[in-house]
Design an enzyme around this catalytic site. Structure first.
Site, mmCIF file in Angstrom:
data_model
loop_
_atom_site.group_PDB
_atom_site.id
_atom_site.type_symbol
_atom_site.label_atom_id
_atom_site.label_comp_id
_atom_site.label_asym_id
_atom_site.label_seq_id
_atom_site.Cartn_x
_atom_site.Cartn_y
_atom_site.Cartn_z
ATOM 1 N N HIS A 55 -3.715 -5.100 7.682
ATOM 2 C CA HIS A 55 -3.896 -3.997 8.680
ATOM 3 C C HIS A 55 -2.868 -4.259 9.603
ATOM 4 O O HIS A 55 -3.185 -5.087 10.415
ATOM 5 C CB HIS A 55 -5.374 -3.746 9.069
ATOM 6 N N ASN A 113 0.925 -1.431 0.073
ATOM 7 C CA ASN A 113 -0.039 -0.186 0.078
ATOM 8 C C ASN A 113 0.958 1.319 -0.020
ATOM 9 O O ASN A 113 1.699 1.414 0.996
ATOM 10 C CB ASN A 113 -0.716 -0.131 1.033
ATOM 11 N N THR A 135 -8.096 3.035 8.150
ATOM 12 C CA THR A 135 -9.358 2.170 8.284
ATOM 13 C C THR A 135 -9.456 1.632 9.680
ATOM 14 O O THR A 135 -8.648 0.653 9.784
ATOM 15 C CB THR A 135 -9.552 1.201 7.152
ATOM 16 N N ARG A 179 -7.262 12.941 1.143
ATOM 17 C CA ARG A 179 -6.162 13.254 1.953
ATOM 18 C C ARG A 179 -4.789 13.063 1.607
ATOM 19 O O ARG A 179 -3.968 13.521 2.064
ATOM 20 C CB ARG A 179 -6.438 13.057 3.516
ATOM 21 N N HIS A 196 -5.664 3.712 -1.603
ATOM 22 C CA HIS A 196 -6.864 4.061 -1.236
ATOM 23 C C HIS A 196 -7.400 5.514 -1.579
ATOM 24 O O HIS A 196 -6.684 6.461 -0.977
ATOM 25 C CB HIS A 196 -6.760 3.994 0.471
ATOM 26 N N ARG A 199 -9.518 8.215 -1.032
ATOM 27 C CA ARG A 199 -10.633 8.702 -0.116
ATOM 28 C C ARG A 199 -11.475 9.550 -0.585
ATOM 29 O O ARG A 199 -10.977 10.510 -1.270
ATOM 30 C CB ARG A 199 -9.860 8.952 1.222
ATOM 31 N N HIS A 229 0.898 5.859 2.110
ATOM 32 C CA HIS A 229 1.804 6.283 2.940
ATOM 33 C C HIS A 229 2.754 7.420 2.315
ATOM 34 O O HIS A 229 3.351 8.219 3.088
ATOM 35 C CB HIS A 229 2.266 5.347 4.119
ATOM 36 N N GLU A 286 -8.557 0.522 -2.997
ATOM 37 C CA GLU A 286 -9.492 0.418 -1.771
ATOM 38 C C GLU A 286 -10.302 1.639 -1.739
ATOM 39 O O GLU A 286 -10.002 2.782 -2.169
ATOM 40 C CB GLU A 286 -8.470 0.673 -0.439
ATOM 41 N N GLU A 305 -11.179 -9.585 2.852
ATOM 42 C CA GLU A 305 -9.462 -9.426 3.492
ATOM 43 C C GLU A 305 -9.951 -9.356 5.098
ATOM 44 O O GLU A 305 -10.921 -8.364 5.341
ATOM 45 C CB GLU A 305 -8.897 -8.056 2.943
HETATM 46 N N1 PXP Z 1 -5.614 -3.108 4.167
HETATM 47 C C1 PXP Z 1 -6.889 -2.224 4.249
HETATM 48 C C2 PXP Z 1 -8.210 -2.683 3.855
HETATM 49 C C3 PXP Z 1 -6.402 -1.044 4.791
HETATM 50 O O1 PXP Z 1 -7.411 -0.147 4.786
HETATM 51 C C4 PXP Z 1 -5.018 -0.718 5.078
HETATM 52 C C5 PXP Z 1 -4.662 0.778 5.416
HETATM 53 O O2 PXP Z 1 -4.834 1.391 4.376
HETATM 54 C C6 PXP Z 1 -4.129 -1.821 4.949
HETATM 55 C C7 PXP Z 1 -4.536 -3.146 4.669
HETATM 56 C C8 PXP Z 1 -2.839 -1.565 5.309
HETATM 57 O O3 PXP Z 1 -2.690 -1.449 6.621
HETATM 58 P P1 PXP Z 1 -1.290 -0.893 7.283
HETATM 59 O O4 PXP Z 1 -0.976 0.287 6.639
HETATM 60 O O5 PXP Z 1 -1.614 -0.875 8.708
HETATM 61 O O6 PXP Z 1 -0.258 -2.011 6.951
#
Ligand code: PXP
Length: 237
Positions: A189, A6, A100, A48, A42, A44, A9, A69, A150
């Site tokens: 997550h 992902n 999330t 943001r 993601h 949003r 970040h 996402e 997931e």
């Molecule tokens: N899966 C989903 C559905 C999420 O919303 C997120 C956070 O964006 C992640 C995985 C990844 O989570 P993390 O950033 O804590 O690894």
């Protein structure tokens, strides 16, 4: 077991200065060189971190799995049907949350989710639902036609000691039931280099979706190495 990275970040850092760097699209290409099997972003409602431009460019350069996402809203469905990611993960979205915070409300949102799944699948997009590790939520996912789930690993990731064992057990059971019903089971997550092993060891998980921890390590060691190290841990199982 697949690893989806992902890159939100990276966009978060960019938006701290509202500038052009660092670019999540560049990060995605380097993550792929490091062994990522897919890239997640993601988009949003409030944009943001990730922007529409990021998603569009990612679609151009990501030839492995692009996972969008998103919340099940009209605007996001329109964007998904236009950009055509390989898969969509439907997530709940609250404006004030840092990330999330929980899985979908499968009972309250059942009708909307079912309609959204159908629209996306009709245009060739696979749909995953981000759910809490509850058997009932897995059952509803199957009932409303999802391709995948997931399983939210946030509670496992935040728990300590015995409580963590209990949370791990809930994830294992949810994966088992999903597989039994013919659903692909992913997890994500809060996973990091220390807590990923027990999740990677679960039989029947298709892929792990990880962001924060990989990008945090990438700041210090570079993203290719950070991804390679996570892949190494996952591959160990
Ligand atoms: N899966 C989903 C559905 C999420 O919303 C997120 C956070 O964006 C992640 C995985 C990844 O989570 P993390 O950033 O804590 O690894």
């Amino acid at each position: 077991m697949l690893l989806g990275v992902n890159v939100d970040h990276v966009a978060t850092v960019r938006e701290a200065r509202k500038t052009f760097e660092p670019d999540p699209v560049m990060a995605a290409t380097l993550a792929i060189l490091g062994g990522a099997d897919g890239i997640t972003i993601h988009l949003r409602e409030d944009r943001r971190h990730a922007k529409d431009r990021d998603l569009r460019l990612l679609r151009e350069v990501v030839h492995c799995e692009l996972n969008l996402e998103m919340a099940a809203t009209k605007e996001m469905i329109r964007i998904a049907l236009d950009v055509k990611p390989d898969m969509v993960t439907l997530v709940p979205e609250k404006r004030q949350e840092l990330t999330t915070e929980g899985g979908l409300d499968m009972v309250g949102q059942k009708k909307v989710l079912k309609e959204t799944i159908k629209k996306l699948q009709d245009s060739g997009i696979s749909v995953s639902l981000f759910i809490n590790p509850n058997i009932m939520d897995v059952d509803i996912s199957k009932e409303i036609g999802a391709d995948m789930v997931e399983i939210h690993t946030g509670l496992y990731a935040n728990a300590k000691g015995k409580k963590q064992g209990k949370e791990l057990h809930r994830v294992i059971e949810a994966v088992k039931v999903a597989n039994k019903l013919g659903l692909f089971a992913n997890a994500g997550h809060g996973l990091n280099y220390f807590n990923v092993k027990s999740i990677a060891a679960i039989e029947g998980i298709r892929g792990l979706y990880i962001g924060h921890s990989i990008i945090s390590r990438a700041i210090l060691v570079g993203i290719e190495r950070a991804v390679r190290e996570m892949k190494g841990l996952i591959r160990g199982y």
